[in-house]
Design a protein around this motif. Structure first.
Motif, PDB file in Angstrom:
ATOM      1  N   CYS A 102     -23.353 -25.268  14.150  1.00  0.00           N
ATOM      2  CA  CYS A 102     -23.700 -26.368  15.055  1.00  0.00           C
ATOM      3  C   CYS A 102     -24.636 -27.281  14.282  1.00  0.00           C
ATOM      4  O   CYS A 102     -25.801 -26.947  14.053  1.00  0.00           O
ATOM      5  N   SER A 109     -20.218 -21.802  18.118  1.00  0.00           N
ATOM      6  CA  SER A 109     -21.147 -22.923  18.263  1.00  0.00           C
ATOM      7  C   SER A 109     -22.538 -22.490  18.694  1.00  0.00           C
ATOM      8  O   SER A 109     -23.484 -23.273  18.571  1.00  0.00           O
ATOM      9  N   GLY A 115     -24.328 -25.980  22.618  1.00  0.00           N
ATOM     10  CA  GLY A 115     -23.416 -25.046  21.976  1.00  0.00           C
ATOM     11  C   GLY A 115     -23.523 -23.654  22.558  1.00  0.00           C
ATOM     12  O   GLY A 115     -22.509 -22.965  22.770  1.00  0.00           O
ATOM     13  N   TYR A 175     -16.337 -30.986  19.682  1.00  0.00           N
ATOM     14  CA  TYR A 175     -16.316 -29.531  19.754  1.00  0.00           C
ATOM     15  C   TYR A 175     -15.103 -29.056  18.975  1.00  0.00           C
ATOM     16  O   TYR A 175     -13.977 -29.484  19.235  1.00  0.00           O
ATOM     17  N   GLY A 202     -17.141 -24.464  16.564  1.00  0.00           N
ATOM     18  CA  GLY A 202     -18.269 -25.137  15.936  1.00  0.00           C
ATOM     19  C   GLY A 202     -18.569 -26.417  16.694  1.00  0.00           C
ATOM     20  O   GLY A 202     -17.752 -26.887  17.500  1.00  0.00           O
ATOM     21  N   LEU A 203     -19.739 -26.969  16.443  1.00  0.00           N
ATOM     22  CA  LEU A 203     -20.124 -28.213  17.094  1.00  0.00           C
ATOM     23  C   LEU A 203     -20.625 -29.180  16.021  1.00  0.00           C
ATOM     24  O   LEU A 203     -21.483 -28.836  15.208  1.00  0.00           O
TER      25      LEU A 203
END
Length: 369
Positions: free
Chosen positions: A155, A149, A128, A85, A105-106
């Motif tokens: 993501c 995310s 997310g 993550y 963001g993922l």
């Protein structure tokens, strides 16, 4: 800072069982941190910032765990592949204030044989989204720019992220350059740090292979101007509810950290915090020791003023517009602000010359080859 109440509250984070409990704990931590706001010297401000961002990181990590647990309770199982993550913006730089939004963001590993890529993609997109909702309930508003995310663009699997980076470097129009600068602040707050490091490797290989990207990044970096007029006077807001205030975030902090960030990116420096970047720029000879010291002092002062900025709770979400009323600034503080803004101006001028191929170091207000 060894505050027993704060230590106890921090220890409670790992045992919170749901988003509502996390919110209650975040509120109590917020109040305690407000009570411990530093009064003056740079060292105490730096220490407070480190503790504050450790608090945010711990709350975010717990939100990730709670969201994973919610997926399991819903019969979705455990994460199908390793993931990280990511935090961007002030979170990525470990410079969040008491009130901070979500820039995230993922990143997940590409699924191997036996795993359906679409099912893996769907699993992580649901995760997310859950993390974002959990953090919202804990008082963190989503990023206005949708760098989050829950947005499928932020993501993705490792191969998807690298393909995006390649595209952004190869087609560096304004928005793509903005994304690249956002990515340079990224760090893993939870999950597989090695996966995030591999993505950072790909980023810097691309940066080295696209030397012309620096000029495009400079255009974006110089967008925000320091809040000083032609004759060195401060420029307060003239209209609206913030009339009579100075915009510390966009008139001091952002112009400064953006310039340091671009100097770091062009120097291949991978650290994300502004202080770490300044020190690496000094250690690699891109800043003289005296200029690095001036930059550290300016940064500490801007951090202190950002902590003075009004913290607002809007609709259950913590918010901060980064503006400080001029009436809250003493005469010495206004003098110091003008002095440190001079450091920002010199740093930005040095950066412009560096990008133009005439790299020089700022030194005592002058130039040196």
């Amino acid at each position: 800072m060894n505050d027993p109440t704060l230590v106890r509250l921090m220890e409670e984070i790992g045992s919170t069982g749901n988003a509502d409990a996390l919110r209650d704990l975040r509120d109590r931590l917020h109040l305690r941190m407000e009570a411990l706001l530093p009064g003056g010297d740079g060292e105490s401000v730096e220490q407070f910032n480190a503790i504050l961002n450790g608090m945010h990181d711990a709350l975010i990590r717990r939100a990730v765990v709670l969201s994973e647990e919610a997926m399991a309770r819903a019969g979705k199982g455990a994460p199908p592949v390793p993931y990280a993550y990511l935090l961007f913006g002030s979170g990525g730089r470990s410079e969040q204030t008491l009130s901070s939004d979500q820039d995230s963001g993922l990143l997940y590993e590409d699924p191997g044989p036996g795993l359906d890529p679409e099912k893996v993609r769907a699993w992580f997109r649901e995760l997310g989204g859950l993390i974002v909702k959990t953090l919202e309930r804990a008082g963190y508003p989503p990023c206005d720019g949708n760098v989050i995310s829950a947005n499928e663009a932020w993501c993705d699997a490792f191969s998807g992220w690298t393909a995006k980076l390649d595209r952004w470097f190869d087609d560096p129009h304004w928005e793509h350059v903005r994304y690249l600068l956002i990515m340079s602040d990224g760090r893993a707050v939870s999950g597989d740090e090695r996966l995030a490091a591999r993505l950072k490797d790909h980023y810097f290989r691309n940066a080295k292979g696209h030397p012309g990207i620096a000029e495009r990044m400079l255009q974006n970096t110089m967008r925000y101007k320091p809040l000083v007029g032609l004759f060195g006077q401060l420029l307060p807001e003239r209209y609206g509810e913030d009339a009579g205030s100075v915009d510390i975030k966009y008139g001091a902090y952002i112009p400064f950290v953006s310039a340091v960030r671009l100097m770091a990116v062009t120097g291949g420096i991978r650290e994300t915090s502004t202080l770490s970047r300044i020190r690496r720029l000094r250690d690699t000879g891109r800043l003289f020791a005296s200029d690095a010291e001036a930059c550290e002092a300016a940064f500490g002062f801007f951090l202190k003023l950002r902590l003075l900025a009004a913290s607002r709770n809007k609709g259950g979400l913590y918010a901060n517009n980064g503006k400080v009323a001029v009436t809250l600034l003493t005469k010495p503080m206004r003098r110091d602000l003008r002095h440190h803004l001079g450091t920002v101006q010199r740093l930005r001028h040095s950066l412009q010359r560096q990008i133009a191929g005439k790299f020089r170091l700022i030194h005592d207000g002058g130039d040196q080859t």
